[in-house]
Design an enzyme around this catalytic site. Structure first.
Site, PDB file in Angstrom:
ATOM      1  N   ASP A  40      94.617 105.711  70.769  1.00  0.00           N
ATOM      2  CA  ASP A  40      96.078 105.571  70.669  1.00  0.00           C
ATOM      3  C   ASP A  40      96.754 106.799  71.281  1.00  0.00           C
ATOM      4  O   ASP A  40      96.094 107.781  71.636  1.00  0.00           O
ATOM      5  CB  ASP A  40      96.497 105.361  69.201  1.00  0.00           C
ATOM      6  CG  ASP A  40      96.201 106.568  68.303  1.00  0.00           C
ATOM      7  OD1 ASP A  40      96.646 107.690  68.645  1.00  0.00           O
ATOM      8  OD2 ASP A  40      95.536 106.398  67.262  1.00  0.00           O
ATOM      9  N   HIS A  58      87.269 109.322  74.140  1.00  0.00           N
ATOM     10  CA  HIS A  58      86.935 107.893  74.212  1.00  0.00           C
ATOM     11  C   HIS A  58      87.940 107.101  75.050  1.00  0.00           C
ATOM     12  O   HIS A  58      88.003 105.879  74.947  1.00  0.00           O
ATOM     13  CB  HIS A  58      86.837 107.298  72.797  1.00  0.00           C
ATOM     14  CG  HIS A  58      85.630 107.779  72.044  1.00  0.00           C
ATOM     15  ND1 HIS A  58      85.445 107.548  70.696  1.00  0.00           N
ATOM     16  CD2 HIS A  58      84.553 108.494  72.448  1.00  0.00           C
ATOM     17  CE1 HIS A  58      84.291 108.093  70.307  1.00  0.00           C
ATOM     18  NE2 HIS A  58      83.742 108.683  71.351  1.00  0.00           N
ATOM     19  N   CYS A  76      90.304 100.655  87.241  1.00  0.00           N
ATOM     20  CA  CYS A  76      89.717  99.644  88.125  1.00  0.00           C
ATOM     21  C   CYS A  76      88.262 100.016  88.371  1.00  0.00           C
ATOM     22  O   CYS A  76      87.972 101.071  88.951  1.00  0.00           O
ATOM     23  CB  CYS A  76      90.484  99.561  89.449  1.00  0.00           C
ATOM     24  SG  CYS A  76      89.698  98.390  90.594  1.00  0.00           S
ATOM     25  N   CYS A 111      87.578 100.330  92.393  1.00  0.00           N
ATOM     26  CA  CYS A 111      87.980 101.480  93.213  1.00  0.00           C
ATOM     27  C   CYS A 111      88.049 102.779  92.414  1.00  0.00           C
ATOM     28  O   CYS A 111      88.215 103.855  92.988  1.00  0.00           O
ATOM     29  CB  CYS A 111      89.306 101.218  93.919  1.00  0.00           C
ATOM     30  SG  CYS A 111      90.752 101.279  92.844  1.00  0.00           S
ATOM     31  N   GLY A 129      89.650 112.737  59.617  1.00  0.00           N
ATOM     32  CA  GLY A 129      89.713 111.279  59.664  1.00  0.00           C
ATOM     33  C   GLY A 129      88.630 110.613  60.480  1.00  0.00           C
ATOM     34  O   GLY A 129      88.885 109.621  61.161  1.00  0.00           O
ATOM     35  N   THR A 130      87.419 111.144  60.411  1.00  0.00           N
ATOM     36  CA  THR A 130      86.316 110.492  61.138  1.00  0.00           C
ATOM     37  C   THR A 130      85.106 110.377  60.217  1.00  0.00           C
ATOM     38  O   THR A 130      84.812 111.288  59.447  1.00  0.00           O
ATOM     39  CB  THR A 130      85.983 111.233  62.456  1.00  0.00           C
ATOM     40  OG1 THR A 130      84.851 110.600  63.076  1.00  0.00           O
ATOM     41  CG2 THR A 130      85.714 112.707  62.262  1.00  0.00           C
ATOM     42  N   LEU A 145      89.584 111.235  54.000  1.00  0.00           N
ATOM     43  CA  LEU A 145      89.882 110.510  52.764  1.00  0.00           C
ATOM     44  C   LEU A 145      88.752 110.656  51.752  1.00  0.00           C
ATOM     45  O   LEU A 145      88.979 110.781  50.559  1.00  0.00           O
ATOM     46  CB  LEU A 145      90.106 109.028  53.110  1.00  0.00           C
ATOM     47  CG  LEU A 145      90.658 108.137  52.011  1.00  0.00           C
ATOM     48  CD1 LEU A 145      92.008 108.635  51.515  1.00  0.00           C
ATOM     49  CD2 LEU A 145      90.788 106.700  52.510  1.00  0.00           C
TER      50      LEU A 145
HETATM   51  N1  APR Z   1      93.388 109.790  55.771  1.00  0.00           N
HETATM   52  C1  APR Z   1      92.248 110.435  56.084  1.00  0.00           C
HETATM   53  N2  APR Z   1      91.088 109.807  56.350  1.00  0.00           N
HETATM   54  C2  APR Z   1      91.092 108.464  56.314  1.00  0.00           C
HETATM   55  C3  APR Z   1      92.240 107.714  55.996  1.00  0.00           C
HETATM   56  C4  APR Z   1      93.437 108.440  55.713  1.00  0.00           C
HETATM   57  N3  APR Z   1      94.581 107.815  55.392  1.00  0.00           N
HETATM   58  N4  APR Z   1      91.924 106.402  56.019  1.00  0.00           N
HETATM   59  C5  APR Z   1      90.614 106.327  56.345  1.00  0.00           C
HETATM   60  N5  APR Z   1      90.109 107.580  56.517  1.00  0.00           N
HETATM   61  C6  APR Z   1      88.746 107.982  56.858  1.00  0.00           C
HETATM   62  C7  APR Z   1      87.677 107.021  56.368  1.00  0.00           C
HETATM   63  O1  APR Z   1      87.289 107.376  55.054  1.00  0.00           O
HETATM   64  C8  APR Z   1      86.562 107.241  57.386  1.00  0.00           C
HETATM   65  O2  APR Z   1      85.693 108.279  56.978  1.00  0.00           O
HETATM   66  O3  APR Z   1      88.656 107.950  58.267  1.00  0.00           O
HETATM   67  C9  APR Z   1      87.319 107.665  58.653  1.00  0.00           C
HETATM   68  C10 APR Z   1      87.369 106.608  59.745  1.00  0.00           C
HETATM   69  O4  APR Z   1      86.069 106.351  60.193  1.00  0.00           O
HETATM   70  P1  APR Z   1      85.755 105.252  61.305  1.00  0.00           P
HETATM   71  O5  APR Z   1      86.454 103.992  60.980  1.00  0.00           O
HETATM   72  O6  APR Z   1      84.294 105.219  61.482  1.00  0.00           O
HETATM   73  O7  APR Z   1      86.486 105.848  62.616  1.00  0.00           O
HETATM   74  P2  APR Z   1      85.990 106.988  63.602  1.00  0.00           P
HETATM   75  O8  APR Z   1      85.143 107.981  62.918  1.00  0.00           O
HETATM   76  O9  APR Z   1      87.181 107.451  64.356  1.00  0.00           O
HETATM   77  O10 APR Z   1      85.075 106.146  64.590  1.00  0.00           O
HETATM   78  C11 APR Z   1      84.477 106.781  65.685  1.00  0.00           C
HETATM   79  O11 APR Z   1      83.686 104.706  66.489  1.00  0.00           O
HETATM   80  O12 APR Z   1      83.759 102.475  67.056  1.00  0.00           O
HETATM   81  C12 APR Z   1      83.959 103.734  67.472  1.00  0.00           C
HETATM   82  O13 APR Z   1      85.040 104.260  69.424  1.00  0.00           O
HETATM   83  C13 APR Z   1      85.312 104.048  68.067  1.00  0.00           C
HETATM   84  O14 APR Z   1      86.343 106.234  68.277  1.00  0.00           O
HETATM   85  C14 APR Z   1      85.719 105.332  67.366  1.00  0.00           C
HETATM   86  C15 APR Z   1      84.393 105.871  66.853  1.00  0.00           C
END
Ligand code: APR
Length: 234
Positions: free
Chosen positions: A94, A109, A117, A120, A176-177, A203
């Site tokens: 995003d 990502h 494309c 090209c 947030g990952t 979270l």
């Molecule tokens: N605040 C903080 N954390 C949050 C919130 C929130 N409001 N809501 C969810 N989370 C946490 C979840 O607990 C989880 O640990 O964000 C994390 C999201 O994890 P994923 O859904 O696995 O996303 P991400 O880690 O970005 O995924 C990595 O996977 O499929 C691919 O390419 C895609 O870039 C992505 C990559």
């Protein structure tokens, strides 16, 4: 803060969740509704390109109404007010970091609002739908246009630059990952080995929570502004 001159922030889908964008691996996440092999691999695209276009077209349309939240804004403020360097490496496709005002940003990502494309190699800003019939504005050929996103099995963008900033980081903040997808999931180990202080803001504890020096758990819109306020007032 003085001892943390170089700050690197890794962000994932949880950062944008409170802006209304779905995460991937939560109970109602994107991968609960779609098989990633169908919509996020080169093989899936070869087998059914229109299905993949439809998936990203609907995500691109949903993006039109979303706004950065308090956590994106706090990260932009960190970049503006910190005396040292702040680099955001995002897994998110995003455009909410940019909308919040972050400038030193790496989209490892790719980007939902760009098209590539495959014939090209040209990239374009893209807000409309894509289809197998969309001609490339640069080479005019049809059939090569794809979202400029990195699929499973493809190499994330700018890895050389990313490892440069990771290995010179004093502070690494992961936000947030879930820590499921490499190479991003390995960044905490890389920065630790390079001597950085490592912090997880999520979270709930991620897969790699045990590798961080400090962890704070809760919604990003609460814990990220609070953590950054503390950092900037040190
Ligand atoms: N605040 C903080 N954390 C949050 C919130 C929130 N409001 N809501 C969810 N989370 C946490 C979840 O607990 C989880 O640990 O964000 C994390 C999201 O994890 P994923 O859904 O696995 O996303 P991400 O880690 O970005 O995924 C990595 O996977 O499929 C691919 O390419 C895609 O870039 C992505 C990559």
């Amino acid at each position: 803060m003085a001892r943390f001159s170089n700050v690197v922030v890794l962000t994932g889908a949880g950062l944008s969740a409170e802006s209304g964008l779905s995460t991937f691996r939560d109970k109602n996440g994107i991968w609960a509704k779609y098989d990633y092999r169908d919509v996020a691999t080169p093989e899936g695209f070869r087998a059914n390109p229109q299905l993949v276009h439809d998936f990203y077209n609907s995500r691109r349309r949903a993006h039109a109404g979303v706004k950065p939240n308090a956590a994106h804004l706090a990260l932009a403020r960190l970049e503006r007010e910190h005396a040292g360097s702040v680099t955001i490496v995002t897994q998110n496709i995003d455009a909410l970091h940019e909308a919040a005002g972050s400038r030193n940003l790496i989209h490892m990502h790719g980007e939902l609002l760009k098209a590539l494309c495959a014939l090209c190699g040209e990239r374009q800003a893209w807000t409309d739908d894509l289809s197998v019939e969309t001609p490339c504005p640069a080479c005019s050929h049809k059939g090569g246009m794809r979202p400029d996103v990195v699929w499973f099995g493809e190499m994330p963008y700018e890895m050389e630059r990313i490892y440069e900033v990771l290995t010179s980081a004093h502070l690494f903040i992961s936000i947030g990952t879930s820590g499921n997808v490499y190479p991003a999931a390995g960044f905490v180990a890389t920065t630790r080995e390079a001597g950085a202080h490592t912090v997880e803001l999520n979270l709930e504890p991620s897969e790699s929570a045990h590798l961080f020096d400090e962890t704070l758990h809760g919604p990003a819109t609460q814990i990220v502004p609070a953590y950054i306020n503390r950092l900037l007032s040190r």
